[in-house]
Design a protein around this motif. Structure first.
Motif, short mmCIF file in Angstrom:
data_model
loop_
_atom_site.label_atom_id
_atom_site.label_comp_id
_atom_site.label_asym_id
_atom_site.label_seq_id
_atom_site.Cartn_x
_atom_site.Cartn_y
_atom_site.Cartn_z
N LEU A 326 0.97 -1.15 0.08
CA LEU A 326 0.42 0.18 -0.15
C LEU A 326 0.69 1.49 0.10
O LEU A 326 0.46 2.25 -0.62
N LYS A 327 1.71 1.28 0.75
CA LYS A 327 2.78 2.20 0.66
C LYS A 327 3.35 2.46 -0.99
O LYS A 327 4.05 3.91 -1.23
N ASN A 328 4.12 1.84 -1.45
CA ASN A 328 3.79 1.60 -2.92
C ASN A 328 3.30 1.99 -4.15
O ASN A 328 3.41 2.96 -4.88
N ASP A 329 1.73 1.36 -4.10
CA ASP A 329 0.65 1.75 -4.81
C ASP A 329 -0.79 1.75 -3.69
O ASP A 329 -1.42 0.34 -3.77
N LYS A 330 -1.37 2.67 -3.31
CA LYS A 330 -2.63 2.89 -3.00
C LYS A 330 -3.28 1.57 -3.54
O LYS A 330 -4.49 1.45 -2.72
#
Length: 451
Positions: A326-330
């Motif tokens: 999620l930190k990379n892509d929500k």
């Protein structure tokens, strides 16, 4: 909530134990429900009217007695690290935060008794003074409370050896009921099934007794593989064979490791599949040699002397894997499922053929009632709720059964809970239906009321 009720709260528990600041009330009305884009929409605007943070057992009992008298909904909260809305008030009322009830009652040989609000990391530090350690704990153990884990969790680090919460990892609990006269119960044995993972719908857990084991010297290891089949076969061998003393055996498919920003210096290739392992240091040399037989290579070792010092391998496993995604892509979210031990390769092959990199595999090897299971926490690239449930339906169709993490309803996500028994126990302990309203499926609530 009326001014009159606020005054009564002050009189019952003291104004210092009542949170009124709107921003803080909103914050303490939330958990990690936003891991799910479905729950994110459903629960975004749910909040309590007030939050009470009791500073003693007596204060906790007093606030519960008042809420029973005034028929105010109560939602129990530990640290709010759950992912399904366990700690979110569906109908307002009072959130009761037990985080200040955080004392160790007794450390014995093979067990510890502790108040429900103690953070799990702090608990393990305490029991390590007696050269003992926890059996299982969640990846959120830095923040999570032991009562919250018992009431809303299932398994975690250590489950590859010791199983989940239902496998003897809870010895007893004390709970406060919401009867006309609030009372305390001591629950153990088979009766625990009505309280483990029941979201506090059957009572407020105040004290927990859990087993502990002699302390080991854990080494953390990252092993890289170019083949997903090889890493699955290797980790199954480690997880299945009792000759290995292990605390964690995890598989993450490429490119998931590239989401682990703190490990970017050791993860060189985006097509690396990783095994993340915690193993007793005496087994380390042999582990590396065995990995070579499966075409694996060690890329990182954290020695036992550095265990619990800074970020660890377990901070990238269980649902922390989803957090890094999620930190990379929500748009990433996740599922929870059980693969078939003998058909896991075939099931994964079918899913990859159907959905490609829309689904990335993350597997935690664990034991459930002694049986080894490849438990999936696969990442899913979210496009729509309809597409998400198309994927879930396909998993179920091929026997890779899903425990749906995109619902706040107790039992709707699986875990084979004895829901009818839980509903009956709720009626017995909470006759006014005040505890964690809206979390039991409606038909169960209606059936127990009609009986």
């Amino acid at each position: 909530m009326s001014t009159n009720l606020l005054r009564k709260l002050f009189e019952a528990v003291g104004s210092e134990n009542v949170v009124q600041v709107e921003e803080t009330v909103t914050k303490l009305s939330k958990d990690y429900y936003w891991y799910s884009p479905v729950l994110d929409k459903q629960l975004e605007h749910k909040r309590a009217d007030y939050v009470v943070i009791p500073d003693s057992y007596e204060t906790l009992k007093a606030v519960l007695q008042l809420t029973v008298k005034e028929k105010i909904p109560v939602t129990p909260r530990g640290a709010g690290t759950g992912n399904y809305g366990q700690a979110i008030p569906m109908t307002g009322g009072v959130v009761v935060d037990v985080s200040k009830l955080n004392k160790v009652v007794e450390v014995g040989e093979g067990f510890v008794t502790v108040q429900a609000g103690m953070r799990i990391r702090d608990l393990e530090k305490k029991i390590m003074e007696s050269d003992q350690e926890l059996t299982i704990y969640p990846s959120t153990f830095v923040k999570a409370t032991i009562g919250g884990f018992v009431a809303g969790g299932s398994g975690g680090i250590g489950s590859v050896t010791w199983g989940n919460l239902w496998d003897g990892n809870v010895l007893s609990v004390k709970v406060l009921t919401m009867n006309e006269e609030v009372s305390e119960l001591l629950i153990d044995g088979a009766d625990l099934l009505d309280y483990i993972h029941s979201y506090g719908t059957t009572g407020i857990i105040t004290e927990v007794t859990i087993p502990i084991k002699p302390k080991s010297n854990w080494v953390q290891e990252l092993i890289s593989f170019s083949s997903l089949q090889d890493v699955l076969d290797f980790t199954r061998y480690i997880a299945e064979d009792d000759q290995w003393k292990k605390r964690l055996v995890t598989v993450v498919e490429a490119p998931i490791p590239t989401f682990f920003r703190p490990l970017k210096k050791v993860i060189q290739e985006k097509d690396e599949h990783l095994a993340l392992i915690e193993i007793e240091e005496s087994d380390l040399t042999r582990l590396k040699e065995e990995a070579k037989k499966f075409h694996g290579r060690s890329i990182y070792t954290a020695e036992a002397s550095s265990y619990r010092k800074g970020i660890g391998i377990s901070d990238f496993t269980w649902n922390h894997t989803t957090l890094w995604a999620l930190k990379n892509d929500k748009n990433w979210t996740y599922l929870q499922n059980f693969f078939s031990l003998d058909d896991v390769h075939d099931q994964i092959g079918k899913i990859k053929k159907r959905f490609g990199d829309e689904v990335l595999f993350h597997i935690e090897w664990l034991r459930d009632k002694g049986k080894l299971i490849p438990a999936g926490l696969p990442l899913v690239y979210y496009q729509s709720q309809e597409r998400l449930y198309e994927i879930i339906d396909y998993f179920n169709e091929i026997g890779a059964s899903v425990n749906d993490p995109h619902t706040y309803l107790l039992g709707a996500g699986g875990w084979n809970l004895q829901l009818e028994s839980i509903a009956k126990k709720k009626k017995e302990n909470d006759p006014y239906e005040l505890l964690n309203q809206g979390k039991l499926p409606t038909h169960l609530v209606k059936e127990t009321i009609d009986q």
